[in-house]
Design a protein around this motif. Structure first.
Motif, PDB file in Angstrom:
ATOM      1  N   SER A 239     -11.522  -5.597 -28.257  1.00 30.73           N
ATOM      2  CA  SER A 239     -11.408  -5.076 -26.896  1.00 30.73           C
ATOM      3  C   SER A 239      -9.950  -4.853 -26.531  1.00 30.73           C
ATOM      4  O   SER A 239      -9.640  -4.190 -25.558  1.00 30.73           O
ATOM      5  N   ARG A 240      -9.040  -5.424 -27.340  1.00 29.12           N
ATOM      6  CA  ARG A 240      -7.605  -5.229 -27.171  1.00 29.12           C
ATOM      7  C   ARG A 240      -7.032  -4.748 -28.494  1.00 29.12           C
ATOM      8  O   ARG A 240      -7.651  -4.888 -29.544  1.00 29.12           O
ATOM      9  N   LEU A 241      -5.822  -4.202 -28.421  1.00 26.03           N
ATOM     10  CA  LEU A 241      -5.168  -3.707 -29.623  1.00 26.03           C
ATOM     11  C   LEU A 241      -3.686  -4.031 -29.547  1.00 26.03           C
ATOM     12  O   LEU A 241      -3.052  -3.870 -28.494  1.00 26.03           O
ATOM     13  N   SER A 242      -3.126  -4.487 -30.659  1.00 26.42           N
ATOM     14  CA  SER A 242      -1.700  -4.753 -30.787  1.00 26.42           C
ATOM     15  C   SER A 242      -1.225  -4.023 -32.041  1.00 26.42           C
ATOM     16  O   SER A 242      -1.639  -4.351 -33.152  1.00 26.42           O
ATOM     17  N   VAL A 243      -0.356  -3.027 -31.859  1.00 26.45           N
ATOM     18  CA  VAL A 243       0.031  -2.137 -32.954  1.00 26.45           C
ATOM     19  C   VAL A 243       1.544  -2.137 -33.112  1.00 26.45           C
ATOM     20  O   VAL A 243       2.279  -1.912 -32.143  1.00 26.45           O
ATOM     21  N   GLU A 244       2.014  -2.355 -34.329  1.00 26.52           N
ATOM     22  CA  GLU A 244       3.426  -2.200 -34.643  1.00 26.52           C
ATOM     23  C   GLU A 244       3.662  -0.758 -35.059  1.00 26.52           C
ATOM     24  O   GLU A 244       2.926  -0.209 -35.882  1.00 26.52           O
ATOM     25  N   ALA A 245       4.702  -0.132 -34.500  1.00 30.66           N
ATOM     26  CA  ALA A 245       4.921   1.289 -34.788  1.00 30.66           C
ATOM     27  C   ALA A 245       6.318   1.700 -34.369  1.00 30.66           C
ATOM     28  O   ALA A 245       6.961   1.040 -33.542  1.00 30.66           O
ATOM     29  N   TYR A 246       6.770   2.812 -34.931  1.00 30.93           N
ATOM     30  CA  TYR A 246       7.925   3.512 -34.375  1.00 30.93           C
ATOM     31  C   TYR A 246       7.402   4.364 -33.227  1.00 30.93           C
ATOM     32  O   TYR A 246       6.373   5.040 -33.354  1.00 30.93           O
ATOM     33  N   VAL A 247       8.107   4.336 -32.098  1.00 32.11           N
ATOM     34  CA  VAL A 247       7.575   4.892 -30.856  1.00 32.11           C
ATOM     35  C   VAL A 247       8.636   5.743 -30.163  1.00 32.11           C
ATOM     36  O   VAL A 247       9.821   5.389 -30.138  1.00 32.11           O
ATOM     37  N   GLN A 248       8.197   6.852 -29.595  1.00 24.79           N
ATOM     38  CA  GLN A 248       9.063   7.609 -28.694  1.00 24.79           C
ATOM     39  C   GLN A 248       8.220   8.099 -27.519  1.00 24.79           C
ATOM     40  O   GLN A 248       7.000   8.188 -27.607  1.00 24.79           O
ATOM     41  N   ARG A 267       5.674   3.461 -18.020  1.00 25.87           N
ATOM     42  CA  ARG A 267       6.146   2.113 -17.680  1.00 25.87           C
ATOM     43  C   ARG A 267       6.784   1.396 -18.858  1.00 25.87           C
ATOM     44  O   ARG A 267       7.641   0.550 -18.688  1.00 25.87           O
ATOM     45  N   PHE A 268       6.342   1.714 -20.071  1.00 23.63           N
ATOM     46  CA  PHE A 268       6.807   0.998 -21.246  1.00 23.63           C
ATOM     47  C   PHE A 268       7.378   1.989 -22.249  1.00 23.63           C
ATOM     48  O   PHE A 268       7.333   3.189 -22.055  1.00 23.63           O
ATOM     49  N   GLY A 269       7.864   1.458 -23.333  1.00 24.17           N
ATOM     50  CA  GLY A 269       8.381   2.322 -24.386  1.00 24.17           C
ATOM     51  C   GLY A 269       9.815   2.719 -24.128  1.00 24.17           C
ATOM     52  O   GLY A 269      10.370   2.499 -23.045  1.00 24.17           O
ATOM     53  N   PRO A 270      10.468   3.332 -25.117  1.00 20.07           N
ATOM     54  CA  PRO A 270      11.877   3.698 -24.979  1.00 20.07           C
ATOM     55  C   PRO A 270      12.063   4.823 -23.974  1.00 20.07           C
ATOM     56  O   PRO A 270      11.254   5.746 -23.890  1.00 20.07           O
ATOM     57  N   ALA A 271      13.130   4.746 -23.205  1.00 22.62           N
ATOM     58  CA  ALA A 271      13.423   5.807 -22.235  1.00 22.62           C
ATOM     59  C   ALA A 271      13.885   7.071 -22.940  1.00 22.62           C
ATOM     60  O   ALA A 271      13.647   8.183 -22.469  1.00 22.62           O
ATOM     61  N   ALA A 272      14.543   6.883 -24.081  1.00 22.94           N
ATOM     62  CA  ALA A 272      15.017   8.032 -24.854  1.00 22.94           C
ATOM     63  C   ALA A 272      15.068   7.629 -26.319  1.00 22.94           C
ATOM     64  O   ALA A 272      15.181   6.447 -26.654  1.00 22.94           O
ATOM     65  N   GLY A 273      14.993   8.617 -27.202  1.00 21.27           N
ATOM     66  CA  GLY A 273      15.068   8.330 -28.620  1.00 21.27           C
ATOM     67  C   GLY A 273      13.821   7.640 -29.133  1.00 21.27           C
ATOM     68  O   GLY A 273      12.733   7.787 -28.580  1.00 21.27           O
ATOM     69  N   GLU A 274      13.999   6.859 -30.178  1.00 19.97           N
ATOM     70  CA  GLU A 274      12.889   6.224 -30.874  1.00 19.97           C
ATOM     71  C   GLU A 274      13.194   4.758 -31.106  1.00 19.97           C
ATOM     72  O   GLU A 274      14.345   4.383 -31.347  1.00 19.97           O
ATOM     73  N   ALA A 275      12.168   3.912 -31.027  1.00 19.31           N
ATOM     74  CA  ALA A 275      12.353   2.477 -31.233  1.00 19.31           C
ATOM     75  C   ALA A 275      11.169   1.919 -32.004  1.00 19.31           C
ATOM     76  O   ALA A 275      10.053   2.422 -31.912  1.00 19.31           O
ATOM     77  N   ARG A 276      11.429   0.864 -32.759  1.00 26.05           N
ATOM     78  CA  ARG A 276      10.352   0.147 -33.441  1.00 26.05           C
ATOM     79  C   ARG A 276       9.838  -0.913 -32.477  1.00 26.05           C
ATOM     80  O   ARG A 276      10.617  -1.736 -31.981  1.00 26.05           O
ATOM     81  N   MET A 277       8.530  -0.907 -32.218  1.00 29.30           N
ATOM     82  CA  MET A 277       7.975  -1.740 -31.159  1.00 29.30           C
ATOM     83  C   MET A 277       6.622  -2.312 -31.566  1.00 29.30           C
ATOM     84  O   MET A 277       5.970  -1.802 -32.489  1.00 29.30           O
ATOM     85  N   VAL A 278       6.215  -3.367 -30.868  1.00 28.94           N
ATOM     86  CA  VAL A 278       4.829  -3.812 -30.868  1.00 28.94           C
ATOM     87  C   VAL A 278       4.239  -3.382 -29.534  1.00 28.94           C
ATOM     88  O   VAL A 278       4.743  -3.751 -28.471  1.00 28.94           O
ATOM     89  N   VAL A 279       3.208  -2.546 -29.589  1.00 27.10           N
ATOM     90  CA  VAL A 279       2.590  -1.975 -28.398  1.00 27.10           C
ATOM     91  C   VAL A 279       1.225  -2.628 -28.210  1.00 27.10           C
ATOM     92  O   VAL A 279       0.409  -2.663 -29.133  1.00 27.10           O
ATOM     93  N   ASN A 280       0.970  -3.159 -27.028  1.00 27.27           N
ATOM     94  CA  ASN A 280      -0.278  -3.858 -26.731  1.00 27.27           C
ATOM     95  C   ASN A 280      -1.023  -3.152 -25.611  1.00 27.27           C
ATOM     96  O   ASN A 280      -0.413  -2.567 -24.712  1.00 27.27           O
ATOM     97  N   GLY A 281      -2.351  -3.218 -25.657  1.00 28.60           N
ATOM     98  CA  GLY A 281      -3.110  -2.611 -24.580  1.00 28.60           C
ATOM     99  C   GLY A 281      -4.604  -2.775 -24.766  1.00 28.60           C
ATOM    100  O   GLY A 281      -5.070  -3.536 -25.620  1.00 28.60           O
ATOM    101  N   THR A 282      -5.334  -2.032 -23.955  1.00 26.93           N
ATOM    102  CA  THR A 282      -6.797  -2.094 -23.964  1.00 26.93           C
ATOM    103  C   THR A 282      -7.352  -0.682 -24.076  1.00 26.93           C
ATOM    104  O   THR A 282      -6.627   0.306 -23.915  1.00 26.93           O
ATOM    105  N   PHE A 283      -8.650  -0.592 -24.347  1.00 30.52           N
ATOM    106  CA  PHE A 283      -9.312   0.701 -24.431  1.00 30.52           C
ATOM    107  C   PHE A 283      -9.872   1.062 -23.065  1.00 30.52           C
ATOM    108  O   PHE A 283     -10.553   0.257 -22.434  1.00 30.52           O
ATOM    109  N   ASP A 284      -9.570   2.285 -22.607  1.00 33.09           N
ATOM    110  CA  ASP A 284     -10.044   2.694 -21.288  1.00 33.09           C
ATOM    111  C   ASP A 284     -11.395   3.409 -21.418  1.00 33.09           C
ATOM    112  O   ASP A 284     -11.851   3.706 -22.528  1.00 33.09           O
TER     113      ASP A 284
END
Length: 397
Positions: A239-248, A267-284
């Motif tokens: 019901s939740r997801l946690s994903v490691e990824a390069y993000v822009q 609200r989240f993620g890099p304001a500019a460019g690209e970053a390696r992140m762990v992104v968490n969330g739910t399915f809508d």
């Protein structure tokens, strides 16, 4: 005959006040939980509503740490590596794992299945410094690895940047490697392709989707034998997801290097460019992935060039709700050998009810969870070539 004692109004009001204070204190205490391992997932998020799908690089053992989470498993847990059954002893630091983990009463996470998926597997076509080419995919390692030679069969684990380059966390030699590649299908001037690999026998409707393709490659082109959309729909029970990824950032969404798009609401993620992140969330309700927290984990070796990704790259597809399924396209029926979802055995879904011995004990269990995730570590052993932070490595500790 004596009369029963009377409770005064003052005493009754005092008792009610004390009870209310105790309840409020308990609620505040529960509400101050600081989460697990820096992922933004707080204890109780998955109680009673399913597990958490976790997709990321194995950082260390004890049992396994993925995206800063310690995930325990039984010593005989089913493991599948690129769709093939394997022993838990085949797990390596640097492999990209997919699990559905359920929070236990004591707060630990437990998984009943572990899926390992490489990004590309096949012969090395070229080696130059710390860069490889495998099936037309450009791969960046942490440093020069002189033991790799063109023609060597390997499986490459890692994360794609948003320009399509794979930042390897582990390059593992394989005696016999089924040629396979997973990535974003794009339309080029000479037809469909993933990275620098031309695709034959692939449905044009798959353009813009992340797809897993198996086949036979020759002279820079692959004739597809099996094709499957890779949209995390194999994470049944999550019901939740946690994903490691390069993000822009892409407007109100986040573009993941793997090819997925996640709804972010700016609200989240890099304001500019690209970053390696762990992104968490739910399915809508619309089957999309709604981000509710994200954490940068540093670039490490293989960081994207200044300015970010390839602006001409396809925007990619959505992450779909894992309990609603996705069609199997081409190359035989769903569940055919080699066509099953990474880590899912026939007739069994990751995160399904246990069918064998459970329990939190895992091979080499090393105790308490660590802090927020850093780049994958190395250490000697295991027969792999380390990626970010690794040197030689990938072996168990």
């Amino acid at each position: 005959m004596s009369r029963p004692p009377l409770i005064s109004r003052r005493l009754l009001l005092t008792g009610i006040w004390l009870a209310g204070t105790a309840i409020a204190h308990a609620q505040v205490k529960r509400g101050t939980d600081q989460g697990i391992g820096g992922t933004g997932i707080t204890r109780g998020d998955d109680h009673g509503i399913g597990g958490t799908g976790i997709v990321g690089v194995i950082q260390r053992f004890g049992s396994i740490y993925v995206n800063g989470e310690r995930v325990t498993y039984a010593s005989d847990v089913p493991v599948r590596i690129d769709g093939q059954a394997a022993s838990p002893k085949a797990l390596r630091i640097g492999q990209l794992a997919r699990v559905v983990a359920v929070r236990q009463a004591d707060g630990t996470l437990l998984t009943r299945n572990i899926a390992i998926a490489s990004e590309v597997a096949g012969p090395i076509e070229s080696v130059k410094g710390n860069e490889l080419t495998v099936l037309g995919q450009k791969i960046v390692l942490s440093d020069k690895v002189s033991r790799l030679r063109p023609g060597t069969q390997v499986a490459v684990y890692g994360l794609r940047r948003t320009d399509g380059v794979v930042v390897a966390s582990l390059v593992e030699p394989r005696r016999v490697a089924t040629e396979r590649v997973t990535g974003l299908v794009e339309r080029g001037p000479d037809g469909l392709r993933i990275g620098g690999l031309k695709l034959k026998g692939v449905d044009p409707l798959l353009v813009g989707q992340r797809v897993q393709i198996e086949g036979r490659a020759s002279q820079g082109a692959m004739q597809a034998a099996r094709t499957r959309i890779d949209d995390f729909s194999d994470l049944v029970g999550a019901s939740r997801l946690s994903v490691e990824a390069y993000v822009q950032r892409a407007g109100a969404n986040l573009q993941l290097g793997s090819g997925f798009v996640a709804h972010d609401g700016s609200r989240f993620g890099p304001a500019a460019g690209e970053a390696r992140m762990v992104v968490n969330g739910t399915f809508d309700p619309s089957r999309g992935f709604q981000v509710d927290s994200a954490q940068a984990i540093g670039q490490g070796p293989g960081a994207p060039p200044p300015g970010g990704s390839n602006p001409n790259r396809s925007p990619g597809g959505s992450i779909l709700h894992p309990n609603r399924g996705t069609p199997n396209l081409g190359g035989g029926p769903s569940g055919a050998p080699g066509a099953s979802a990474p880590g899912s055995s026939p007739g069994a879904n990751p995160g399904a009810a246990p069918t064998g011995p459970g329990g939190p004990s895992g091979p080499g269990d090393m105790g308490a969870p660590g802090g927020p995730m850093g780049p994958p570590g190395g250490g000697m052993g295991g027969g792999g070539f380390g990626g970010p932070g690794g040197g030689m490595g990938g072996g168990r500790r």
